[in-house]
Enzyme design. Structure first.
Site, PDB file in Angstrom:
ATOM      1  CE1 TYR A  73      -4.082   1.978   0.466  1.00 53.47           C
ATOM      2  CE2 TYR A  73      -2.523   3.458   1.539  1.00 53.47           C
ATOM      3  CZ  TYR A  73      -3.753   3.241   0.955  1.00 53.47           C
ATOM      4  OH  TYR A  73      -4.644   4.271   0.846  1.00 53.47           O
ATOM      5  CG  PHE A 125      -7.275  17.809 -24.378  1.00 55.22           C
ATOM      6  CD1 PHE A 125      -7.453  17.325 -25.666  1.00 55.22           C
ATOM      7  CD2 PHE A 125      -7.560  16.967 -23.314  1.00 55.22           C
ATOM      8  CE1 PHE A 125      -7.901  16.025 -25.886  1.00 55.22           C
ATOM      9  CE2 PHE A 125      -8.006  15.666 -23.538  1.00 55.22           C
ATOM     10  CZ  PHE A 125      -8.162  15.188 -24.818  1.00 55.22           C
ATOM     11  CB  THR A 126     -12.079  17.459 -24.065  1.00 53.03           C
ATOM     12  OG1 THR A 126     -11.178  16.359 -23.994  1.00 53.03           O
ATOM     13  CG2 THR A 126     -12.433  17.725 -25.517  1.00 53.03           C
ATOM     14  CG  ASP A 216      -1.286  18.081 -21.557  1.00 50.68           C
ATOM     15  OD1 ASP A 216      -0.645  17.006 -21.509  1.00 50.68           O
ATOM     16  OD2 ASP A 216      -2.514  18.132 -21.734  1.00 50.68           O
ATOM     17  CE  LYS A 259      -3.850  10.557 -24.377  1.00 55.43           C
ATOM     18  NZ  LYS A 259      -4.658  10.567 -23.155  1.00 55.43           N
ATOM     19  NE  ARG A 383     -11.721  15.038 -29.984  1.00 56.98           N
ATOM     20  CZ  ARG A 383     -11.599  14.762 -28.680  1.00 56.98           C
ATOM     21  NH1 ARG A 383     -10.415  14.508 -28.150  1.00 56.98           N
ATOM     22  NH2 ARG A 383     -12.624  14.753 -27.889  1.00 56.98           N
ATOM     23  CG  PHE A 450     -16.349  14.524 -26.459  1.00 54.94           C
ATOM     24  CD1 PHE A 450     -16.129  15.637 -25.659  1.00 54.94           C
ATOM     25  CD2 PHE A 450     -15.489  13.450 -26.343  1.00 54.94           C
ATOM     26  CE1 PHE A 450     -15.078  15.661 -24.753  1.00 54.94           C
ATOM     27  CE2 PHE A 450     -14.429  13.472 -25.455  1.00 54.94           C
ATOM     28  CZ  PHE A 450     -14.227  14.577 -24.652  1.00 54.94           C
TER      29      PHE A 450
HETATM   30  N1  F0G Z   1      -4.077  16.112 -22.213  1.00 52.18           N
HETATM   31  C1  F0G Z   1      -4.075  15.730 -23.494  1.00 52.18           C
HETATM   32  C2  F0G Z   1      -3.346  16.552 -24.499  1.00 52.18           C
HETATM   33  C3  F0G Z   1      -4.768  14.585 -23.895  1.00 52.18           C
HETATM   34  O1  F0G Z   1      -4.762  14.228 -25.172  1.00 52.18           O
HETATM   35  C4  F0G Z   1      -5.460  13.833 -22.918  1.00 52.18           C
HETATM   36  C5  F0G Z   1      -6.229  12.655 -23.294  1.00 52.18           C
HETATM   37  C6  F0G Z   1      -5.427  14.260 -21.591  1.00 52.18           C
HETATM   38  C7  F0G Z   1      -4.725  15.406 -21.271  1.00 52.18           C
HETATM   39  C8  F0G Z   1      -6.174  13.534 -20.500  1.00 52.18           C
HETATM   40  O2  F0G Z   1      -5.556  12.339 -20.189  1.00 52.18           O
HETATM   41  O3  F0G Z   1      -7.218  10.598 -20.820  1.00 52.18           O
HETATM   42  O4  F0G Z   1      -5.259  10.066 -19.355  1.00 52.18           O
HETATM   43  O5  F0G Z   1      -7.142  11.425 -18.507  1.00 52.18           O
HETATM   44  N2  F0G Z   1      -6.538  12.395 -24.471  1.00 52.18           N
HETATM   45  C9  F0G Z   1      -7.257  11.234 -24.957  1.00 52.18           C
HETATM   46  C10 F0G Z   1      -7.448  11.375 -26.438  1.00 52.18           C
HETATM   47  C11 F0G Z   1      -8.506  10.931 -24.222  1.00 52.18           C
HETATM   48  O6  F0G Z   1      -8.125  10.511 -26.997  1.00 52.18           O
HETATM   49  O7  F0G Z   1      -6.915  12.302 -27.045  1.00 52.18           O
HETATM   50  P1  F0G Z   1      -6.351  11.049 -19.689  1.00 52.18           P
END
Ligand code: F0G
Length: 480
Positions: A73, A125-126, A216, A259, A383, A450
């Site tokens: 843990y 970014f979303t 990021d 990624k 997108r 989305f």
């Molecule tokens: N920042 C970027 C630039 C991203 O592309 C993503 C995720 C995140 C933050 C968030 O990370 O998913 O690990 O919580 N992108 C995915 C995509 C979902 O399909 O582009 P996460």
């Protein structure tokens, strides 16, 4: 010497069979999914280009590392290995692991944004923007204008516009800029990189004005590769050297390890400020888990540590970006409008130009994802306006300049033949573009719509040519 072909720097040891479907099965599946590719079952997908997130194939070394998971843990060995690797390759002092990128975004936003603050960024970014807004912040885009033009050939379309940045800071009420979130290989712009020179300049502008810069770093390794490839004076440097310099110009990073870092789950926040690190360690126990695992198993952290070491190898990145380039070039050769230059993690189709008969209010990119799926079982991601969501002040739909469909390439997963099949399907659908109908919402969640929205095709227009065989994404009797 003529240009020689490249090939993947690995061979395949284990395979995962794919299920082939009929067109009828796919028409049924997309109807059941409300014309949202996120709601398809993966068993109904042939080539899955929804995302490069968590979809990488791990190496035999990573799988071996999974067997070395220390599932204590507290104080897991794997945490200390990961900490050492993050310090070595990213250069930040303090590591707080999180279950994925948005976990780190949540911590950073909660700790550094006060209600009413402005948060600057090179395109939104979303998930990042959602966390900034949930913390009471307002996102301000300071990306260069070139990023909004899919045809602009500039090599670093992810760059911040220094004058927009200065203006945003200088016109904000004193102390009300929380930070600049500097995204690498800007996702929503089509995977477009930021130059090292721009990061240096931006970091200077912010330092002089007392504004912190957080990277990021989700795709910073692939961004570093573009710097090596395209930026004058950088060709002789290793990806690791460039990555370290990028990070050294900032105060910390959030990272989705799903990624670049070649794992199926994981992320981290890494910072240099000991006070911020302490606060983040305190907050992470509330939302993710103890600060030495942050929502991950020990084995996940081990796979991530090994994945980071593999990710910065030139052979790996060259083949990874090379595969994206291969698909993009095939589409360019066939006259398909895509975002140029070709991005690092996917090919972005210009849906507004492929389907010019569909108004932006009828979500051409959403319609194109459904039509592609029905044609071949390829899953892509919208997108465009659906991803952009609504304006927090007016609640109106936001229509970004880019209305794109992303064909995102998982790392080390698909072959060149899969890319060929993908290109053929895009070309087929584009050749029958007029048969694709626009979409309207059936249901729309409040956050990150989305992911879970449902749609239906717009009713056929009276002017439609009845003699045309439609490739509506569903059989006509099932529309209602
Ligand atoms: N920042 C970027 C630039 C991203 O592309 C993503 C995720 C995140 C933050 C968030 O990370 O998913 O690990 O919580 N992108 C995915 C995509 C979902 O399909 O582009 P996460």
């Amino acid at each position: 010497m003529n240009k020689r072909s490249w090939a993947e720097p690995f061979k395949i040891k284990m395979v995962e069979p794919l299920r082939m479907t009929t067109r009828e099965e796919r028409e049924r599946a997309i109807l059941d999914a409300g014309f949202n590719t996120f709601l398809l079952r993966s068993r109904d997908v042939y080539i899955d280009l929804l995302t490069d997130s968590g979809t990488s194939a791990m190496s035999d070394r990573q799988w071996a590392g999974m067997m070395m998971g220390d599932e204590a843990y507290a104080g897991s060995e794997n945490y200390y290995h990961l900490e050492e690797v993050v310090q070595r390759y990213y250069g930040y002092k303090y590591l707080i692991p999180t279950h994925q990128g948005r976990g780190a975004e949540h911590l950073l936003s909660t700790l550094c944004i006060k209600p009413g603050d402005l948060v600057l960024g090179n395109m939104y970014f979303t998930t990042t923007k959602a966390h900034q807004e949930l913390a009471g912040g307002r996102f301000v885009d300071v990306i260069c204008d070139e990023a909004h033009d899919p045809n602009d050939p500039s090599p670093f379309k992810g760059n911040v516009d220094p004058s927009k940045l200065e203006r945003a800071i200088d016109t904000a009420p004193p102390g009300r800029v929380a930070y600049l979130c500097l995204q690498m290989n800007v996702n929503m712009a089509g995977g477009q990189p930021v130059s090292l020179d721009n990061v240096r300049q931006v970091s200077d502008i912010c330092r002089v004005r007392g504004v912190r810069v957080f990277l990021d770093a989700t795709r910073a390794v692939e961004n570093a590769y573009f710097i090596k490839l395209r930026e004058p004076g950088q060709a002789h440097r290793s990806i690791s050297e460039i990555l370290l310099e990028l990070c050294s110009l900032t105060d910390g990073c959030t990272n989705s390890a799903k990624k670049d870092c070649l794992v199926n789950i994981g992320g981290f926040l890494a910072v240099n400020d000991p006070d911020l690190a302490e606060q983040a360690r305190n907050l992470v126990v509330v939302y993710e888990g103890l600060h030495t695992y942050g929502g991950l198993a020990g084995r996940d952290m081990e796979a991530m540590a090994i994945g980071i070491e593999e990710s910065v190898q030139l052979d790996h990145v060259r083949a990874r970006v090379g595969q994206v380039e291969y698909l993009g070039q095939k589409l360019i050769d066939a006259g398909i409008p895509i975002v140029r230059p070709i991005g690092g993690h996917g090919v972005f189709l210009d849906a507004a130009r492929i389907l010019p008969h569909i108004a932006r209010e009828e979500f051409p990119a959403q319609a194109l994802t459904a039509a592609l799926y029905v044609d071949s079982g390829i899953r892509s991601m919208e997108r465009g306006a659906v991803s952009a969501g609504r304006d927090p002040d007016t609640n109106e739909n936001v229509f970004p300049s880019l209305e794109l469909v992303r064909l995102t390439i998982p790392r080390r997963v698909y072959t060149q033949a899969h890319m060929d099949v993908t290109a053929e399907s895009v070309i087929e659908v584009a050749s029958r573009a007029k048969e694709v109908q626009g979409m309207r919402f059936v249901s729309e969640p409040k956050y990150l719509r989305f992911f879970q929205s449902r749609f239906e095709p717009m009713p056929a227009r009276a002017s439609a040519d009845a003699s045309t065989r439609r490739i509506r994404a569903i059989p006509s009797d099932a529309v209602r």
